[in-house]
Design a protein around this motif. Structure first.
Motif, PDB file in Angstrom:
ATOM      1  N   UNK A 117      29.651 -15.687 -15.127  1.00 52.25           N
ATOM      2  CA  UNK A 117      28.358 -15.161 -14.750  1.00 52.25           C
ATOM      3  C   UNK A 117      27.933 -15.708 -13.382  1.00 52.25           C
ATOM      4  N   UNK A 118      28.150 -17.004 -13.173  1.00 52.91           N
ATOM      5  CA  UNK A 118      27.763 -17.631 -11.911  1.00 52.91           C
ATOM      6  C   UNK A 118      28.510 -17.012 -10.729  1.00 52.91           C
ATOM      7  N   UNK A 119      29.766 -16.632 -10.948  1.00 56.36           N
ATOM      8  CA  UNK A 119      30.556 -16.000  -9.876  1.00 56.36           C
ATOM      9  C   UNK A 119      29.942 -14.660  -9.486  1.00 56.36           C
ATOM     10  N   UNK A 120      29.508 -13.887 -10.480  1.00 54.24           N
ATOM     11  CA  UNK A 120      28.883 -12.600 -10.191  1.00 54.24           C
ATOM     12  C   UNK A 120      27.588 -12.790  -9.400  1.00 54.24           C
ATOM     13  N   UNK A 121      26.802 -13.767  -9.802  1.00 55.36           N
ATOM     14  CA  UNK A 121      25.547 -14.040  -9.101  1.00 55.36           C
ATOM     15  C   UNK A 121      25.829 -14.444  -7.663  1.00 55.36           C
ATOM     16  N   UNK A 122      26.815 -15.313  -7.465  1.00 59.55           N
ATOM     17  CA  UNK A 122      27.166 -15.744  -6.104  1.00 59.55           C
ATOM     18  C   UNK A 122      27.605 -14.563  -5.244  1.00 59.55           C
ATOM     19  N   UNK A 123      28.371 -13.654  -5.806  1.00 64.06           N
ATOM     20  CA  UNK A 123      28.827 -12.477  -5.049  1.00 64.06           C
ATOM     21  C   UNK A 123      27.655 -11.618  -4.610  1.00 64.06           C
ATOM     22  N   UNK A 124      26.718 -11.395  -5.524  1.00 59.88           N
ATOM     23  CA  UNK A 124      25.554 -10.575  -5.194  1.00 59.88           C
ATOM     24  C   UNK A 124      24.714 -11.263  -4.127  1.00 59.88           C
ATOM     25  N   UNK A 125      24.558 -12.573  -4.237  1.00 63.99           N
ATOM     26  CA  UNK A 125      23.785 -13.308  -3.230  1.00 63.99           C
ATOM     27  C   UNK A 125      24.436 -13.187  -1.861  1.00 63.99           C
ATOM     28  N   UNK A 126      25.754 -13.357  -1.801  1.00 70.94           N
ATOM     29  CA  UNK A 126      26.458 -13.242  -0.518  1.00 70.94           C
ATOM     30  C   UNK A 126      26.336 -11.831   0.068  1.00 70.94           C
ATOM     31  N   UNK A 127      26.497 -10.829  -0.776  1.00 71.31           N
ATOM     32  CA  UNK A 127      26.384  -9.442  -0.301  1.00 71.31           C
ATOM     33  C   UNK A 127      24.973  -9.163   0.186  1.00 71.31           C
ATOM     34  N   UNK A 128      23.992  -9.673  -0.535  1.00 68.80           N
ATOM     35  CA  UNK A 128      22.593  -9.482  -0.155  1.00 68.80           C
ATOM     36  C   UNK A 128      22.301 -10.151   1.186  1.00 68.80           C
ATOM     37  N   UNK A 141      20.058 -12.123 -17.526  1.00 72.10           N
ATOM     38  CA  UNK A 141      21.132 -12.211 -18.512  1.00 72.10           C
ATOM     39  C   UNK A 141      21.598 -13.658 -18.661  1.00 72.10           C
ATOM     40  N   UNK A 142      21.766 -14.344 -17.533  1.00 76.29           N
ATOM     41  CA  UNK A 142      22.191 -15.741 -17.574  1.00 76.29           C
ATOM     42  C   UNK A 142      21.168 -16.591 -18.328  1.00 76.29           C
ATOM     43  N   UNK A 143      19.890 -16.361 -18.085  1.00 76.72           N
ATOM     44  CA  UNK A 143      18.845 -17.098 -18.787  1.00 76.72           C
ATOM     45  C   UNK A 143      18.891 -16.841 -20.289  1.00 76.72           C
ATOM     46  N   UNK A 144      19.107 -15.592 -20.672  1.00 74.03           N
ATOM     47  CA  UNK A 144      19.182 -15.254 -22.095  1.00 74.03           C
ATOM     48  C   UNK A 144      20.400 -15.882 -22.762  1.00 74.03           C
ATOM     49  N   UNK A 145      21.531 -15.896 -22.063  1.00 76.43           N
ATOM     50  CA  UNK A 145      22.724 -16.532 -22.612  1.00 76.43           C
ATOM     51  C   UNK A 145      22.504 -18.031 -22.794  1.00 76.43           C
ATOM     52  N   UNK A 146      21.847 -18.661 -21.829  1.00 75.55           N
ATOM     53  CA  UNK A 146      21.541 -20.089 -21.933  1.00 75.55           C
ATOM     54  C   UNK A 146      20.589 -20.342 -23.096  1.00 75.55           C
ATOM     55  N   UNK A 147      19.588 -19.480 -23.218  1.00 77.26           N
ATOM     56  CA  UNK A 147      18.630 -19.617 -24.313  1.00 77.26           C
ATOM     57  C   UNK A 147      19.321 -19.456 -25.658  1.00 77.26           C
ATOM     58  N   UNK A 148      20.203 -18.489 -25.778  1.00 78.26           N
ATOM     59  CA  UNK A 148      20.928 -18.266 -27.027  1.00 78.26           C
ATOM     60  C   UNK A 148      21.787 -19.479 -27.366  1.00 78.26           C
ATOM     61  N   UNK A 149      22.428 -20.058 -26.366  1.00 82.72           N
ATOM     62  CA  UNK A 149      23.255 -21.242 -26.600  1.00 82.72           C
ATOM     63  C   UNK A 149      22.399 -22.409 -27.073  1.00 82.72           C
ATOM     64  N   UNK A 150      21.243 -22.577 -26.480  1.00 82.87           N
ATOM     65  CA  UNK A 150      20.348 -23.652 -26.898  1.00 82.87           C
ATOM     66  C   UNK A 150      19.890 -23.456 -28.336  1.00 82.87           C
ATOM     67  N   UNK A 151      19.528 -22.247 -28.675  1.00 84.41           N
ATOM     68  CA  UNK A 151      19.077 -21.951 -30.039  1.00 84.41           C
ATOM     69  C   UNK A 151      20.209 -22.190 -31.024  1.00 84.41           C
ATOM     70  N   UNK A 152      21.396 -21.724 -30.705  1.00 81.96           N
ATOM     71  CA  UNK A 152      22.547 -21.888 -31.594  1.00 81.96           C
ATOM     72  C   UNK A 152      22.899 -23.372 -31.759  1.00 81.96           C
ATOM     73  N   UNK A 153      22.854 -24.125 -30.676  1.00 79.40           N
ATOM     74  CA  UNK A 153      23.176 -25.549 -30.751  1.00 79.40           C
ATOM     75  C   UNK A 153      22.132 -26.321 -31.546  1.00 79.40           C
TER      76      UNK A 153
END
Length: 63
Positions: A1-12, A43-55
């Motif tokens: 996910x972080x790679x996708x975000x970095x790509x979009x930031x660079x393109x932007x 999406x990244x925030x939701x995935x992090x939130x889901x991981x926190x809830x699951x843990x």
């Protein structure tokens, strides 16, 4: 996910440079990349939130 975000930031950044150099026709691309970045970050925030809830739930189930 972080790679996708970095790509979009660079393109932007590249698009912003071109717009700054007078290429105003690229404004719709900047708008799209801003929306894409927002969606990826949400999406990244939701995935992090889901991981926190699951843990947090795992120790409760083990008890």
């Amino acid at each position: 996910m972080e790679i996708q975000i970095d790509r979009v930031i660079r393109a932007r950044q590249q698009i912003a440079q071109q717009i700054n150099n007078g290429e105003e026709w690229m404004l719709p691309l900047l708008k799209r990349f801003n929306a894409d970045l927002k969606a990826l970050e949400e999406k990244q925030d939701l995935l992090f939130q889901a991981a926190q809830i699951a843990n947090h739930a795992a120790p409760i189930r083990a008890a």
